[in-house]
Design an enzyme around this catalytic site. Structure first.
Site, PDB file in Angstrom:
ATOM      1  N   PHE A 128       0.862  -1.189   0.000  1.00 27.14           N
ATOM      2  CA  PHE A 128       0.000   0.000   0.000  1.00 27.14           C
ATOM      3  C   PHE A 128       0.890   1.228   0.000  1.00 27.14           C
ATOM      4  O   PHE A 128       1.757   1.376   0.861  1.00 27.14           O
ATOM      5  CB  PHE A 128      -0.932   0.032   1.227  1.00 27.14           C
ATOM      6  CG  PHE A 128      -1.831   1.240   1.201  1.00 27.14           C
ATOM      7  CD1 PHE A 128      -2.963   1.265   0.391  1.00 27.14           C
ATOM      8  CD2 PHE A 128      -1.540   2.371   1.961  1.00 27.14           C
ATOM      9  CE1 PHE A 128      -3.780   2.391   0.330  1.00 27.14           C
ATOM     10  CE2 PHE A 128      -2.357   3.490   1.907  1.00 27.14           C
ATOM     11  CZ  PHE A 128      -3.479   3.499   1.092  1.00 27.14           C
ATOM     12  N   ASP A 215       9.290   2.586   1.558  1.00 19.92           N
ATOM     13  CA  ASP A 215       8.105   3.279   2.064  1.00 19.92           C
ATOM     14  C   ASP A 215       8.000   2.988   3.556  1.00 19.92           C
ATOM     15  O   ASP A 215       7.554   1.918   3.966  1.00 19.92           O
ATOM     16  CB  ASP A 215       6.860   2.791   1.305  1.00 19.92           C
ATOM     17  CG  ASP A 215       5.581   3.459   1.809  1.00 19.92           C
ATOM     18  OD1 ASP A 215       5.606   4.052   2.906  1.00 19.92           O
ATOM     19  OD2 ASP A 215       4.556   3.364   1.108  1.00 19.92           O
ATOM     20  N   LYS A 244       3.257   9.075   8.788  1.00 19.54           N
ATOM     21  CA  LYS A 244       2.272   8.887   9.856  1.00 19.54           C
ATOM     22  C   LYS A 244       2.705   9.365  11.246  1.00 19.54           C
ATOM     23  O   LYS A 244       2.071  10.243  11.804  1.00 19.54           O
ATOM     24  CB  LYS A 244       1.814   7.433   9.892  1.00 19.54           C
ATOM     25  CG  LYS A 244       0.922   7.117   8.672  1.00 19.54           C
ATOM     26  CD  LYS A 244       0.299   5.758   8.731  1.00 19.54           C
ATOM     27  CE  LYS A 244      -0.816   5.616   7.720  1.00 19.54           C
ATOM     28  NZ  LYS A 244      -0.455   4.893   6.499  1.00 19.54           N
TER      29      LYS A 244
HETATM   30  C1  LIG Z   1      -0.787   5.180   5.142  1.00 21.32           C
HETATM   31  C2  LIG Z   1       0.261   4.774   4.166  1.00 21.32           C
HETATM   32  C3  LIG Z   1       0.472   5.501   2.987  1.00 21.32           C
HETATM   33  C4  LIG Z   1      -0.387   6.671   2.588  1.00 21.32           C
HETATM   34  O1  LIG Z   1      -0.337   7.721   3.494  1.00 21.32           O
HETATM   35  P1  LIG Z   1      -1.471   8.877   3.449  1.00 21.32           P
HETATM   36  O2  LIG Z   1      -1.008   9.858   4.462  1.00 21.32           O
HETATM   37  O3  LIG Z   1      -2.771   8.215   3.781  1.00 21.32           O
HETATM   38  O4  LIG Z   1      -1.476   9.422   2.068  1.00 21.32           O
HETATM   39  C5  LIG Z   1       1.496   5.097   2.167  1.00 21.32           C
HETATM   40  N1  LIG Z   1       2.274   4.032   2.462  1.00 21.32           N
HETATM   41  C6  LIG Z   1       2.104   3.309   3.586  1.00 21.32           C
HETATM   42  C7  LIG Z   1       3.013   2.169   3.878  1.00 21.32           C
HETATM   43  C8  LIG Z   1       1.076   3.643   4.469  1.00 21.32           C
HETATM   44  O5  LIG Z   1       0.888   2.913   5.564  1.00 21.32           O
END
Ligand SMILES: *Cc1c(COP(=O)(O)O)cnc(C)c1O
Length: 398
Positions: A128, A215, A244
Protein backbone atom coordinates in the site's frame (compact mmCIF):
# COMPACT_ATOMS: atom_id res chain seq x y z
CA UNK A 1 -30.10 12.28 1.73
CA UNK A 2 -26.65 12.86 0.29
CA UNK A 3 -24.06 13.16 3.02
CA UNK A 4 -22.19 16.47 3.09
CA UNK A 5 -19.05 14.35 3.48
CA UNK A 6 -18.28 12.15 0.49
CA UNK A 7 -18.79 8.57 1.40
CA UNK A 8 -15.17 7.46 1.00
CA UNK A 9 -14.87 5.97 4.49
CA UNK A 10 -17.09 3.47 6.26
CA UNK A 11 -17.18 5.29 9.58
CA UNK A 12 -17.94 3.74 12.94
CA UNK A 13 -20.77 5.44 14.85
CA UNK A 14 -18.57 7.21 17.39
CA UNK A 15 -16.92 10.62 17.66
CA UNK A 16 -14.19 11.58 20.09
CA UNK A 17 -13.98 14.79 22.03
CA UNK A 18 -10.63 14.56 23.80
CA UNK A 19 -7.85 12.24 24.80
CA UNK A 20 -4.85 11.89 27.04
CA UNK A 21 -2.03 9.41 26.50
CA UNK A 22 -3.53 6.17 25.19
CA UNK A 23 -7.00 7.00 26.52
CA UNK A 24 -9.57 8.74 24.37
CA UNK A 25 -13.14 9.79 25.25
CA UNK A 26 -16.22 9.91 23.06
CA UNK A 27 -18.73 12.74 23.00
CA UNK A 28 -20.90 10.84 25.52
CA UNK A 29 -17.98 10.62 27.95
CA UNK A 30 -17.17 6.92 27.42
CA UNK A 31 -13.49 6.01 27.69
CA UNK A 32 -11.54 3.91 25.19
CA UNK A 33 -8.05 2.46 25.12
CA UNK A 34 -6.50 3.46 21.82
CA UNK A 35 -4.48 0.57 20.38
CA UNK A 36 -4.51 2.04 16.87
CA UNK A 37 -3.31 5.65 17.17
CA UNK A 38 -5.39 6.82 14.22
CA UNK A 39 -3.44 4.30 12.10
CA UNK A 40 0.09 4.69 13.46
CA UNK A 41 -0.13 8.48 13.66
CA UNK A 42 -0.37 9.52 17.32
CA UNK A 43 2.66 7.57 18.47
CA UNK A 44 3.11 9.90 21.44
CA UNK A 45 -0.52 9.40 22.43
CA UNK A 46 -3.21 12.06 22.56
CA UNK A 47 -2.63 15.63 23.68
CA UNK A 48 1.06 15.12 24.35
CA UNK A 49 2.17 18.24 26.27
CA UNK A 50 5.39 18.70 24.26
CA UNK A 51 3.45 18.76 20.98
CA UNK A 52 0.69 20.94 22.38
CA UNK A 53 3.21 23.44 23.63
CA UNK A 54 5.29 23.54 20.44
CA UNK A 55 2.25 23.92 18.20
CA UNK A 56 0.59 26.54 20.42
CA UNK A 57 3.75 28.58 20.54
CA UNK A 58 4.36 28.37 16.80
CA UNK A 59 0.78 29.19 15.75
CA UNK A 60 0.96 32.29 17.91
CA UNK A 61 3.97 33.49 15.91
CA UNK A 62 3.61 32.37 12.29
CA UNK A 63 2.11 29.13 11.03
CA UNK A 64 2.58 29.48 7.29
CA UNK A 65 4.89 31.47 5.08
CA UNK A 66 5.80 29.66 1.87
CA UNK A 67 8.56 27.55 0.45
CA UNK A 68 9.38 30.69 -1.54
CA UNK A 69 11.18 31.76 1.65
CA UNK A 70 13.63 30.27 4.10
CA UNK A 71 11.90 28.23 6.82
CA UNK A 72 14.36 27.84 9.70
CA UNK A 73 12.54 25.08 11.58
CA UNK A 74 12.04 23.12 8.32
CA UNK A 75 15.80 23.39 7.86
CA UNK A 76 16.32 22.15 11.40
CA UNK A 77 13.87 19.26 10.95
CA UNK A 78 15.54 18.23 7.67
CA UNK A 79 18.95 18.31 9.33
CA UNK A 80 17.73 16.15 12.20
CA UNK A 81 15.91 13.69 9.93
CA UNK A 82 19.03 13.38 7.80
CA UNK A 83 21.09 12.70 10.91
CA UNK A 84 18.80 9.92 12.20
CA UNK A 85 18.18 8.34 8.78
CA UNK A 86 21.59 8.55 7.11
CA UNK A 87 19.96 10.38 4.19
CA UNK A 88 21.27 13.70 2.85
CA UNK A 89 18.23 15.70 1.89
CA UNK A 90 14.46 16.02 2.49
CA UNK A 91 11.37 17.11 0.54
CA UNK A 92 8.32 17.90 2.67
CA UNK A 93 4.69 17.38 1.66
CA UNK A 94 1.50 16.88 3.66
CA UNK A 95 0.82 13.14 3.61
CA UNK A 96 2.21 9.72 2.98
CA UNK A 97 0.88 9.64 -0.55
CA UNK A 98 2.55 12.94 -1.28
CA UNK A 99 5.86 11.67 0.07
CA UNK A 100 5.60 8.61 -2.20
CA UNK A 101 4.60 10.78 -5.17
CA UNK A 102 7.82 12.70 -4.65
CA UNK A 103 9.79 9.42 -4.53
CA UNK A 104 8.17 8.16 -7.75
CA UNK A 105 8.81 11.46 -9.54
CA UNK A 106 12.39 11.44 -8.26
CA UNK A 107 12.92 7.90 -9.60
CA UNK A 108 11.49 8.83 -13.01
CA UNK A 109 13.68 11.91 -13.29
CA UNK A 110 16.67 9.90 -12.13
CA UNK A 111 15.93 7.49 -14.99
CA UNK A 112 15.50 10.22 -17.57
CA UNK A 113 18.82 11.70 -16.47
CA UNK A 114 20.38 8.31 -17.29
CA UNK A 115 18.77 8.31 -20.74
CA UNK A 116 15.92 5.95 -19.86
CA UNK A 117 12.79 7.33 -21.57
CA UNK A 118 10.22 5.00 -19.97
CA UNK A 119 11.52 4.56 -16.42
CA UNK A 120 9.97 1.66 -14.50
CA UNK A 121 9.69 1.24 -10.73
CA UNK A 122 9.38 -2.31 -9.40
CA UNK A 123 6.69 -2.59 -6.70
CA UNK A 124 5.18 -5.55 -4.88
CA UNK A 125 1.93 -7.40 -4.43
CA UNK A 126 0.08 -6.69 -1.20
CA UNK A 127 1.70 -3.27 -0.86
CA UNK A 128 0.00 0.00 0.00
CA UNK A 129 1.49 3.30 -1.09
CA UNK A 130 -1.44 5.74 -1.11
CA UNK A 131 -4.55 6.86 -2.98
CA UNK A 132 -3.27 9.40 -5.52
CA UNK A 133 -3.03 8.17 -9.10
CA UNK A 134 0.69 7.38 -9.01
CA UNK A 135 0.65 5.87 -5.54
CA UNK A 136 -2.49 3.80 -6.16
CA UNK A 137 -0.90 2.53 -9.36
CA UNK A 138 2.11 1.50 -7.27
CA UNK A 139 -0.15 -0.15 -4.69
CA UNK A 140 -0.47 -3.95 -4.99
CA UNK A 141 -4.17 -4.29 -4.26
CA UNK A 142 -6.75 -4.72 -7.02
CA UNK A 143 -9.56 -3.31 -4.87
CA UNK A 144 -7.71 0.00 -4.71
CA UNK A 145 -7.20 0.11 -8.50
CA UNK A 146 -10.79 -0.83 -9.34
CA UNK A 147 -12.62 1.92 -11.16
CA UNK A 148 -9.62 4.19 -11.50
CA UNK A 149 -8.04 2.68 -14.59
CA UNK A 150 -6.14 3.57 -16.66
CA UNK A 151 -3.41 3.15 -14.07
CA UNK A 152 -0.12 4.93 -14.52
CA UNK A 153 2.44 3.12 -16.62
CA UNK A 154 5.96 2.62 -15.42
CA UNK A 155 5.40 0.04 -12.67
CA UNK A 156 6.31 -3.64 -12.70
CA UNK A 157 5.05 -5.94 -9.97
CA UNK A 158 6.70 -8.78 -8.08
CA UNK A 159 5.42 -10.87 -5.16
CA UNK A 160 6.40 -9.46 -1.74
CA UNK A 161 9.44 -10.99 -0.05
CA UNK A 162 10.70 -12.45 -3.34
CA UNK A 163 14.05 -11.01 -4.43
CA UNK A 164 14.46 -13.60 -7.19
CA UNK A 165 11.25 -12.37 -8.85
CA UNK A 166 12.56 -8.81 -8.83
CA UNK A 167 15.89 -9.98 -10.30
CA UNK A 168 13.95 -11.77 -13.05
CA UNK A 169 11.95 -8.63 -13.92
CA UNK A 170 15.20 -6.67 -14.17
CA UNK A 171 16.74 -9.21 -16.58
CA UNK A 172 14.00 -8.61 -19.12
CA UNK A 173 13.48 -4.90 -18.58
CA UNK A 174 16.28 -2.40 -19.07
CA UNK A 175 13.90 0.44 -18.13
CA UNK A 176 13.94 -0.43 -14.43
CA UNK A 177 15.26 2.48 -12.35
CA UNK A 178 14.12 1.71 -8.81
CA UNK A 179 12.55 -0.76 -6.40
CA UNK A 180 9.91 0.57 -3.97
CA UNK A 181 8.90 -1.64 -1.03
CA UNK A 182 7.58 -1.44 2.52
CA UNK A 183 10.04 -2.99 5.03
CA UNK A 184 6.98 -4.59 6.71
CA UNK A 185 3.58 -4.29 5.08
CA UNK A 186 0.99 -2.27 6.99
CA UNK A 187 -2.34 -2.35 5.16
CA UNK A 188 -1.23 -5.64 3.62
CA UNK A 189 -1.50 -7.38 7.01
CA UNK A 190 1.77 -6.84 8.94
CA UNK A 191 3.68 -9.19 6.67
CA UNK A 192 7.28 -9.42 7.92
CA UNK A 193 9.69 -10.44 5.15
CA UNK A 194 12.77 -12.67 5.57
CA UNK A 195 15.46 -10.95 7.61
CA UNK A 196 17.78 -10.73 4.58
CA UNK A 197 15.13 -9.19 2.28
CA UNK A 198 16.36 -5.60 2.40
CA UNK A 199 20.02 -6.62 2.33
CA UNK A 200 19.49 -8.71 -0.80
CA UNK A 201 17.45 -5.95 -2.41
CA UNK A 202 20.29 -3.54 -1.65
CA UNK A 203 22.77 -5.84 -3.40
CA UNK A 204 20.49 -6.29 -6.39
CA UNK A 205 19.94 -2.54 -6.70
CA UNK A 206 23.70 -1.91 -6.46
CA UNK A 207 24.43 -4.47 -9.18
CA UNK A 208 21.94 -2.80 -11.51
CA UNK A 209 22.26 0.88 -10.66
CA UNK A 210 18.67 0.98 -9.34
CA UNK A 211 17.48 3.15 -6.48
CA UNK A 212 16.32 1.26 -3.40
CA UNK A 213 13.29 3.21 -2.16
CA UNK A 214 11.64 2.27 1.13
CA UNK A 215 8.10 3.28 2.06
CA UNK A 216 8.40 3.83 5.82
CA UNK A 217 5.22 5.87 6.04
CA UNK A 218 3.89 3.43 8.65
CA UNK A 219 7.07 1.71 9.89
CA UNK A 220 9.05 4.91 10.52
CA UNK A 221 9.49 7.19 13.51
CA UNK A 222 10.39 4.56 16.06
CA UNK A 223 7.41 2.27 15.69
CA UNK A 224 9.36 -0.90 14.92
CA UNK A 225 11.98 -0.41 17.62
CA UNK A 226 14.42 1.48 15.39
CA UNK A 227 13.99 4.99 14.07
CA UNK A 228 13.44 3.44 10.64
CA UNK A 229 12.79 -0.24 10.01
CA UNK A 230 15.79 -0.60 7.65
CA UNK A 231 17.97 0.19 10.66
CA UNK A 232 17.35 -3.36 11.85
CA UNK A 233 19.82 -4.17 9.03
CA UNK A 234 23.15 -2.62 8.04
CA UNK A 235 21.95 -1.20 4.74
CA UNK A 236 21.07 2.31 3.69
CA UNK A 237 18.38 2.82 1.06
CA UNK A 238 18.66 5.62 -1.53
CA UNK A 239 15.22 7.03 -0.83
CA UNK A 240 13.01 6.76 2.27
CA UNK A 241 9.52 8.15 2.73
CA UNK A 242 7.76 8.60 6.04
CA UNK A 243 4.71 10.41 7.36
CA UNK A 244 2.27 8.89 9.86
CA UNK A 245 4.11 9.15 13.17
CA UNK A 246 6.28 12.10 12.22
CA UNK A 247 4.27 14.98 13.71
CA UNK A 248 1.76 13.10 15.94
CA UNK A 249 -1.18 14.05 13.72
CA UNK A 250 -0.25 17.32 12.08
CA UNK A 251 -0.24 16.74 8.34
CA UNK A 252 3.27 16.06 7.12
CA UNK A 253 5.06 13.66 4.82
CA UNK A 254 8.70 13.56 3.83
CA UNK A 255 10.72 12.05 1.02
CA UNK A 256 14.37 11.71 2.04
CA UNK A 257 17.18 10.79 -0.30
CA UNK A 258 20.90 10.13 -0.30
CA UNK A 259 23.75 10.57 -2.74
CA UNK A 260 22.81 11.20 -6.39
CA UNK A 261 19.13 10.73 -5.55
CA UNK A 262 19.35 13.65 -3.09
CA UNK A 263 20.18 16.12 -5.87
CA UNK A 264 17.96 14.73 -8.64
CA UNK A 265 14.98 17.04 -8.06
CA UNK A 266 15.86 20.64 -8.93
CA UNK A 267 14.08 23.97 -8.51
CA UNK A 268 10.84 23.87 -10.46
CA UNK A 269 10.62 20.04 -10.59
CA UNK A 270 8.34 19.56 -7.61
CA UNK A 271 6.54 21.47 -4.89
CA UNK A 272 3.80 21.63 -2.27
CA UNK A 273 2.22 24.85 -1.01
CA UNK A 274 1.87 23.85 2.63
CA UNK A 275 4.64 21.25 2.65
CA UNK A 276 6.85 21.57 5.71
CA UNK A 277 5.34 24.80 6.96
CA UNK A 278 6.49 26.23 10.30
CA UNK A 279 3.52 24.75 12.20
CA UNK A 280 3.94 21.11 11.18
CA UNK A 281 7.71 21.35 11.51
CA UNK A 282 7.34 22.62 15.07
CA UNK A 283 5.20 19.58 15.84
CA UNK A 284 7.64 17.17 14.18
CA UNK A 285 10.59 18.65 16.06
CA UNK A 286 8.70 18.25 19.34
CA UNK A 287 8.00 14.62 18.41
CA UNK A 288 11.69 13.97 17.60
CA UNK A 289 12.77 15.62 20.86
CA UNK A 290 10.34 13.52 22.85
CA UNK A 291 11.30 10.26 21.11
CA UNK A 292 14.93 10.91 22.01
CA UNK A 293 14.42 12.33 25.49
CA UNK A 294 12.05 9.58 26.61
CA UNK A 295 13.93 6.76 24.80
CA UNK A 296 10.74 5.81 22.99
CA UNK A 297 12.47 3.74 20.32
CA UNK A 298 13.83 1.39 22.96
CA UNK A 299 10.39 1.43 24.61
CA UNK A 300 8.70 0.50 21.33
CA UNK A 301 10.97 -2.55 21.07
CA UNK A 302 10.35 -3.55 24.71
CA UNK A 303 6.61 -2.97 24.57
CA UNK A 304 6.32 -4.83 21.28
CA UNK A 305 8.09 -7.85 22.73
CA UNK A 306 6.01 -7.69 25.88
CA UNK A 307 2.75 -7.61 23.94
CA UNK A 308 3.80 -10.43 21.61
CA UNK A 309 4.68 -12.57 24.62
CA UNK A 310 1.37 -11.65 26.19
CA UNK A 311 -0.66 -12.54 23.10
CA UNK A 312 1.27 -15.77 22.67
CA UNK A 313 0.57 -16.72 26.27
CA UNK A 314 -3.15 -15.91 25.93
CA UNK A 315 -3.84 -17.13 22.40
CA UNK A 316 -0.84 -19.06 21.10
CA UNK A 317 -1.74 -22.48 19.69
CA UNK A 318 -5.50 -21.86 19.67
CA UNK A 319 -7.24 -23.46 16.69
CA UNK A 320 -8.60 -20.16 15.43
CA UNK A 321 -5.20 -18.41 15.49
CA UNK A 322 -3.24 -18.65 12.27
CA UNK A 323 -0.33 -16.47 13.35
CA UNK A 324 0.71 -13.89 15.92
CA UNK A 325 3.46 -11.63 14.65
CA UNK A 326 4.98 -8.30 15.45
CA UNK A 327 7.74 -5.92 14.60
CA UNK A 328 8.05 -3.54 17.51
CA UNK A 329 4.66 -1.92 17.92
CA UNK A 330 3.25 -3.18 14.63
CA UNK A 331 1.35 -6.22 15.79
CA UNK A 332 -0.75 -8.57 13.69
CA UNK A 333 -2.96 -11.36 15.02
CA UNK A 334 -4.13 -13.41 12.08
CA UNK A 335 -7.23 -15.50 12.60
CA UNK A 336 -8.18 -18.47 10.45
CA UNK A 337 -11.33 -16.66 9.34
CA UNK A 338 -12.44 -13.15 8.38
CA UNK A 339 -12.98 -11.04 11.49
CA UNK A 340 -13.74 -7.47 10.38
CA UNK A 341 -16.67 -7.31 12.84
CA UNK A 342 -14.20 -7.49 15.74
CA UNK A 343 -13.58 -3.78 15.21
CA UNK A 344 -17.15 -2.90 16.27
CA UNK A 345 -17.17 -5.48 19.05
CA UNK A 346 -13.95 -4.03 20.44
CA UNK A 347 -15.33 -0.52 20.18
CA UNK A 348 -18.36 -1.55 22.21
CA UNK A 349 -16.01 -2.74 24.96
CA UNK A 350 -13.93 0.45 24.85
CA UNK A 351 -11.00 -0.65 22.73
CA UNK A 352 -9.84 0.81 19.40
CA UNK A 353 -8.32 -1.73 17.01
CA UNK A 354 -8.25 -2.34 13.27
CA UNK A 355 -8.66 -5.39 11.04
CA UNK A 356 -6.83 -5.43 7.73
CA UNK A 357 -6.42 -7.93 4.91
CA UNK A 358 -9.72 -9.53 6.03
CA UNK A 359 -8.47 -11.61 8.93
CA UNK A 360 -5.54 -9.75 10.51
CA UNK A 361 -6.22 -7.84 13.72
CA UNK A 362 -3.82 -4.92 13.51
CA UNK A 363 -2.54 -3.02 16.53
CA UNK A 364 -0.47 0.15 16.21
CA UNK A 365 -0.42 1.37 19.82
CA UNK A 366 1.40 4.39 21.19
CA UNK A 367 5.10 4.33 22.04
CA UNK A 368 4.39 6.13 25.33
CA UNK A 369 2.37 3.28 26.90
CA UNK A 370 3.22 2.00 30.35
CA UNK A 371 3.74 -1.74 30.80
CA UNK A 372 0.37 -1.90 32.57
CA UNK A 373 -1.39 -0.23 29.67
CA UNK A 374 0.22 -2.64 27.22
CA UNK A 375 -0.88 -5.58 29.41
CA UNK A 376 -4.38 -4.17 29.62
CA UNK A 377 -4.67 -4.06 25.82
CA UNK A 378 -3.40 -7.65 25.60
CA UNK A 379 -5.82 -8.97 28.18
CA UNK A 380 -8.87 -7.09 26.92
CA UNK A 381 -8.29 -8.00 23.28
CA UNK A 382 -7.46 -11.61 24.07
CA UNK A 383 -10.67 -11.95 26.07
CA UNK A 384 -12.64 -10.41 23.23
CA UNK A 385 -11.13 -12.74 20.62
CA UNK A 386 -11.91 -15.75 22.82
CA UNK A 387 -15.52 -14.70 23.18
CA UNK A 388 -15.77 -13.90 19.47
CA UNK A 389 -14.45 -17.17 18.21
CA UNK A 390 -13.94 -19.24 21.33
CA UNK A 391 -14.29 -22.92 21.93
CA UNK A 392 -18.06 -22.67 22.13
CA UNK A 393 -18.01 -20.62 18.87
CA UNK A 394 -20.56 -18.29 20.46
CA UNK A 395 -20.73 -14.82 19.03
CA UNK A 396 -22.10 -11.89 20.91
CA UNK A 397 -24.13 -9.31 19.07
CA UNK A 398 -23.13 -5.68 19.33
C1 LIG B 1 -0.79 5.18 5.14
C2 LIG B 1 0.26 4.77 4.17
C3 LIG B 1 0.47 5.50 2.99
C4 LIG B 1 -0.39 6.67 2.59
O1 LIG B 1 -0.34 7.72 3.49
P1 LIG B 1 -1.47 8.88 3.45
O2 LIG B 1 -1.01 9.86 4.46
O3 LIG B 1 -2.77 8.22 3.78
O4 LIG B 1 -1.48 9.42 2.07
C5 LIG B 1 1.50 5.10 2.17
N1 LIG B 1 2.27 4.03 2.46
C6 LIG B 1 2.10 3.31 3.59
C7 LIG B 1 3.01 2.17 3.88
C8 LIG B 1 1.08 3.64 4.47
O5 LIG B 1 0.89 2.91 5.56
Amino acid sequence: MISPIMNTYKRLPVAFSHGKGISIYDTDGNAYLDALCGLAVTGLGHAHPAVTEAVSEQIGKVNHTSNLYQIPNQQELATRLAAVSGMDSCFFGNSGAEANEAAIKLARLYGHNKGIDLPTVIVTEGSFHGRTMATLSATGNRAIHQGFEPLLKGFARAPYNDVAAIREIGKNNSDVVAVLVEPVTGEGGIVIPDSNYLTELRELCDQNGWLLMLDEIQTGNGRTGKYFAYQHTNILPDVVTTAKGLANGLPIGVCMARGDAATTLKAGNHGSTYGGNPLVCAAALAVMDTIEKDHLIERAAELGERMLEGFNAELGGASYIKDIRGYGLMIGIELTEPCAELVSLALATGLLINVTAGSVIRLLPALIMSDDEADEIVSRLSKLIKVYVGDDRSRPRV
